[in-house]
Design an enzyme around this catalytic site. Structure first.
Site, short mmCIF file in Angstrom:
data_model
loop_
_atom_site.label_atom_id
_atom_site.label_comp_id
_atom_site.label_asym_id
_atom_site.label_seq_id
_atom_site.Cartn_x
_atom_site.Cartn_y
_atom_site.Cartn_z
CB ILE A 12 -0.96 -0.01 1.20
CG1 ILE A 12 -1.81 -1.28 1.18
CG2 ILE A 12 -1.87 1.22 1.17
CD1 ILE A 12 -2.59 -1.52 2.45
CE LYS A 84 0.85 -6.96 4.30
NZ LYS A 84 0.53 -6.28 3.04
CB SER A 124 -6.94 -2.58 9.97
OG SER A 124 -7.58 -3.80 9.68
CE1 TYR A 148 -2.36 -5.27 11.07
CE2 TYR A 148 -4.65 -5.93 10.75
CZ TYR A 148 -3.57 -5.15 10.41
OH TYR A 148 -3.69 -4.22 9.40
CE LYS A 152 -2.66 -1.67 11.49
NZ LYS A 152 -1.64 -0.78 10.89
CG ASN A 197 1.13 -13.21 5.71
OD1 ASN A 197 1.22 -14.37 6.08
ND2 ASN A 197 2.10 -12.33 5.89
CG LEU A 199 -8.14 -14.69 -1.40
CD1 LEU A 199 -7.88 -16.18 -1.28
CD2 LEU A 199 -9.63 -14.38 -1.22
#
Length: 333
Positions: A12, A84, A124, A148, A152, A197, A199
């Site tokens: 990103i 992440k 997230s 995780y 955040k 990690n 999809l």
């Protein structure tokens, strides 16, 4: 304006650097290369004609971050640098809290010392946990289901408290859903080191023949086809959200969702990839991953109202751009 982009060599972060350049900003990349390659700089140059400044370092090195901010005259920070992987976080929580929470505290201390008090934070949708209602808006309670996600939540709380205590600070937390896609040029995309990690890059690697089989985590969720439903958002739409957040010139702390408002199942994504690529993409169903939720997609009206942002690219465009990237670089960069 010069903007420090932590984790700017990552998926990103690198696409956001392209969006920043296109909007007239000057990104300065700060990255420890734990899950990225220096080759990203070459790809950014191929697309934009510009090679951003790059400093190799860890955000927990407070002195180096401060030195970088001061040396380049940065006026704001976009903070992507984080571990992440949801599943990994349940096995290695200490690493996630150390890197994601302690690392952000170090970054903020460096910013404060350098007099740079504007930050856009990569948050997230995992902060919401298993949702009470769909689509999820910003009024939903924050209650992550994995370390995780909690990392955040913790950073968001730090940013909110910091802005409350000191009016010189402005922090925007962008809670984005499931980033996929690649730059439409096919010259930059998700380039994970080792086993992906997420999809979409795994599907792409199976389609191109790099991997033999896709494992789908769970087919017994309470969804239409039994597989998890997610709000997939094109990475360039996501990147534009960060640019809009910088341009908005907000005050204090602000958090909003970035998503399309449309949920697609894992099965639907795979089928779209089969149609676009013409490949079979063999799959097997395995046990659910710890910390995953059945269904999650966004209400992003607040981002549109406050930032003037909305997503434009659909699932077919996301898959088409990933396939273009994967064909150009079947072994990555």
């Amino acid at each position: 304006m010069k903007v420090l982009v932590t984790g700017g060599m990552g998926y990103i972060g690198s696409h956001t650097c392209l969006a920043l350049l296109d909007a007239g900003f000057q990104p300065v990349i700060f990255d420890n290369l734990s899950n990225a390659s220096k080759a990203v700089l070459t790809q950014i140059n191929k697309i934009s004609g510009v090679t951003p400044a790059f400093v190799e370092g860890d955000i927990r090195n407070t002195a180096l971050v401060r030195q970088t901010l001061e040396h380049y005259g940065c006026e704001a920070v976009i903070h992507f640098a984080a571990l992440k992987a949801v599943g990994e976080s349940t096995v290695e929580p200490l690493n996630y809290y150390d890197n994601n929470v302690s690392g952000t505290l170090s970054l903020l201390q460096a910013m404060d010392s350098a007099g740079v008090r504007r930050i856009v934070f990569s948050s997230s949708a995992t902060v919401y946990g298993e949702p009470d209602y769909i689509p999820i808006d910003e009024h939903h309670p924050l209650r992550a289901t994995n370390p995780y996600g909690w990392s955040k939540v913790m950073v968001e709380q730090v940013l909110a408290d910091l802005c409350q205590a000191d009016s010189r600070w402005q922090a925007t937390a962008l809670r984005y859903f499931n980033p996929v896609g690649a730059h439409e040029s096919g010259e930059l995309g998700e380039n994970p080191l080792g086993t992906p990690n997420n999809l979409m890059p795994y599907v792409a690697q199976v389609a191109v023949g790099k991997r033999s089989l896709l494992s789908v985590f769970g087919n017994d969720y309470p969804t239409a086809d039994g597989t998890g439903v997610r709000d997939y958002i094109h990475v360039m739409d996501l990147a534009s959200g960060h640019v809009m957040a910088l341009k908005a010139r907000l005050e204090g702390y602000f958090a909003c969702n970035l998503g399309t408002g449309q949920g697609y199942s894992v099965t639907q994504l795979i089928e779209t990839f089969r149609q676009v690529s013409g490949k079979a993409i063999p799959c097997e169903f395995v046990e659910r991953r710890p910390g995953d939720v059945p269904c999650s997609y966004a209400n992003s009206e607040l981002a549109q109202q406050v930032l003037g942002w909305q997503a434009h690219k659909d699932l077919t465009a996301m898959v088409t751009d990933v396939w273009h990237w994967q064909l150009n670089y079947p072994m990555g960069i």
